[in-house]
Scaffold this active site. Structure first.
Site, PDB file in Angstrom:
ATOM      1  CG  HIS A 159       0.227 119.223   7.347  1.00 55.31           C
ATOM      2  ND1 HIS A 159       0.565 118.026   6.771  1.00 55.31           N
ATOM      3  CD2 HIS A 159       1.414 119.748   7.795  1.00 55.31           C
ATOM      4  CE1 HIS A 159       1.863 117.822   6.875  1.00 55.31           C
ATOM      5  NE2 HIS A 159       2.398 118.854   7.495  1.00 55.31           N
ATOM      6  CG  HIS A 216       4.849 120.457   4.953  1.00 61.35           C
ATOM      7  ND1 HIS A 216       5.252 120.199   6.242  1.00 61.35           N
ATOM      8  CD2 HIS A 216       5.784 121.266   4.403  1.00 61.35           C
ATOM      9  CE1 HIS A 216       6.400 120.835   6.462  1.00 61.35           C
ATOM     10  NE2 HIS A 216       6.736 121.499   5.370  1.00 61.35           N
ATOM     11  CG  HIS A 223      -0.431 117.746  16.618  1.00 65.01           C
ATOM     12  ND1 HIS A 223       0.089 118.021  17.857  1.00 65.01           N
ATOM     13  CD2 HIS A 223      -0.832 116.457  16.662  1.00 65.01           C
ATOM     14  CE1 HIS A 223       0.011 116.938  18.613  1.00 65.01           C
ATOM     15  NE2 HIS A 223      -0.556 115.984  17.912  1.00 65.01           N
ATOM     16  CB  THR A 269       8.488 118.316  10.311  1.00 66.55           C
ATOM     17  OG1 THR A 269       7.096 118.555  10.065  1.00 66.55           O
ATOM     18  CG2 THR A 269       9.272 118.455   9.021  1.00 66.55           C
ATOM     19  CB  THR A 270       4.819 115.803  13.468  1.00 66.29           C
ATOM     20  OG1 THR A 270       4.336 114.916  12.459  1.00 66.29           O
ATOM     21  CG2 THR A 270       4.486 117.236  13.093  1.00 66.29           C
ATOM     22  CG  HIS A 327       4.203 123.044   9.790  1.00 66.35           C
ATOM     23  ND1 HIS A 327       4.211 122.230  10.893  1.00 66.35           N
ATOM     24  CD2 HIS A 327       4.154 122.219   8.710  1.00 66.35           C
ATOM     25  CE1 HIS A 327       4.172 120.957  10.504  1.00 66.35           C
ATOM     26  NE2 HIS A 327       4.135 120.931   9.177  1.00 66.35           N
TER      27      HIS A 327
END
Ligand SMILES: *[C@@H]1O[C@H](CO)[C@@H](O)[C@H](O)[C@H]1NC(C)=O
Ligand SMILES: *[C@@H]1O[C@H](CO)[C@@H](O)[C@H](O)[C@H]1NC(C)=O
Ligand SMILES: *[C@@H]1O[C@H](CO)[C@@H](O)[C@H](O)[C@H]1NC(C)=O
Length: 373
Positions: free
Chosen positions: A113, A140, A88, A222-223, A115
């Protein structure tokens, strides 16, 4: 009715058996894409979801919000960081002695991580947006509340369990060495499930310079499973990476495993912004917004001034008229004692009676209205 509910419940159980069989099956688009998350992870349909759009004309300035204090970020130690591709995102585990202060509780670092988007068209890829604008990527840094909770798995389900620092990333001309410390190793973890140990580096250099200007609100992961346990801090200042660094992030990783026949590129791993639903976004500063007035306020100002001008014109017109009338009467009375033509007299009388009529009508109206109030 009962029958319908049993069928629904049954199909839901079936789906959840499927999803527990492969827990990481969710994606951003496709069969278990964002609109479907809610079926498997009910919290994704909650009222306090992330990310959100920060509308700086609606944020509330809170002068008690002190600068964010990264702790131990610049003492990375000698042990390497572990960088992994989880299908992801690219994630890096962080040592427990790192943390963040300046928040209501003490929070210890867990992982960071990113995005990002796909490089086509306008800059998209960030999860949070400010005044509707996305940037190319977002970092993040995830922390959990060690003051209140025993461990991460407990904290991530509870209110105020997590604190995430969100850093909006845009592109510039120069290579960002700090981000390079991560990006240089992406080629070693191209496929989902791969890990690599990388030299530790000063994490503080991943942050923007100004840690005193940020937005804060209560939101979620957010996941999936979208737990509503995150106290968010979104920095106002953005950091810059080079175009080629962004291209690398957007093109090197796959969301599929090495053994899968058709590799799927890992792109557009950002969630759409979620409704704010009566939440307040606090700001540690007074945002300078380009649009000081909303369209409604501008309309009110224009109409207000228009009526003001008309009112003024009417008043001036009456004053001028009154002055003219009195002066012409004076002239008429002193110089011309001769009788006025009958027609004019009659007209004047008529006007008088008209005036009396209207004032009488108003009076009756007034008295009619009185009992009501
Ligand atoms: C986290 O803490 C809770 C409560 O103390 C405990 O029940 C649970 O086993 C812990 N989980 C892990 C992964 O250590
Ligand atoms: C951050 O911005 C504020 C307001 O512009 C300024 O007063 C402060 O000095 C800045 N801090 C840093 C570290 O740049
Ligand atoms: C977040 O929620 C807590 C209650 O759990 C509240 O005390 C706090 O003020 C909220 N913070 C923000 C920034 O809205």
């Amino acid at each position: 009715m009962d029958h319908i509910w049993t069928t629904l419940a049954f199909s839901f159980v079936l789906k959840c058996v499927e999803c527990s069989g492969s827990a990481t099956k969710w994606t951003y688009t496709g069969a278990v894409g964002q609109p479907e998350w809610i079926e498997f992870f009910p919290e994704c349909g909650g009222f306090n979801q992330s990310p959100v759009n920060v509308d700086t004309s609606q944020t509330l300035h809170d002068p008690t919000l002190i600068p964010v204090q990264p702790m131990g970020y610049n003492q990375p130690g000698r042990r390497p960081f572990i960088l992994s591709n989880n299908g992801h995102t690219v994630q890096m585990t962080l040592p427990h002695w790192m943390g963040v202060g300046g928040l209501p509780s003490h929070y210890s670092a867990v992982q960071l991580h990113l995005h990002w988007g796909n490089g086509v068209g306008i800059a998209t890829g960030s999860e949070h947006t400010i005044n509707g604008q996305s940037t190319s990527a977002e970092l993040h840094i995830v922390h959990y509340n060690t003051e209140v909770y025993a461990n991460l798995s407990e904290a991530m389900m509870q209110k105020n369990g997590l604190a995430v620092l969100g850093i909006l990333i845009e592109t510039g001309e120069e290579v960002n060495q700090a981000y390079g410390s991560i990006f240089n190793y992406l080629g070693r973890i191209r496929y989902a499930g791969q890990k690599v140990a990388i030299p530790s580096f000063d994490l503080q250099s991943l942050l923007p310079e100004n840690l005193s200007q940020y937005f804060r609100y209560n939101g979620s992961l957010t996941t999936p499973p979208c737990h509503e346990s995150v106290l968010w801090t979104i920095f106002n200042e953005r950091v810059k990476i080079s175009h080629s660094q962004l291209l690398k992030l957007e093109t090197v990783l796959y969301s599929s495993k090495a053994e899968e026949e058709e590799p799927t590129i890992l792109q557009d791993n950002y969630r759409a912004t979620q409704p704010l639903n009566h939440r307040t976004v606090l700001s540690s500063f007074i945002p300078v917004s380009v649009q000081i007035y909303t369209a409604g306020e501008i309309a009110a100002i224009v109409i207000g001034s228009l009526f003001g001008c008309i009112g003024l014109a009417v008043i001036i017109w009456f004053i001028v008229k009154t002055i003219r009338l009195t002066s012409s009467w004076d002239v008429l009375q002193s110089i011309q004692p001769a009788p006025q033509p009958r027609m004019q007299d009659a007209n004047e009388h008529k006007q008088d009676t008209d005036l009396k009529m209207t004032s009488n009508q108003e009076k009756t109206k007034d008295t009619e209205h009185q009992p009501e109030t």
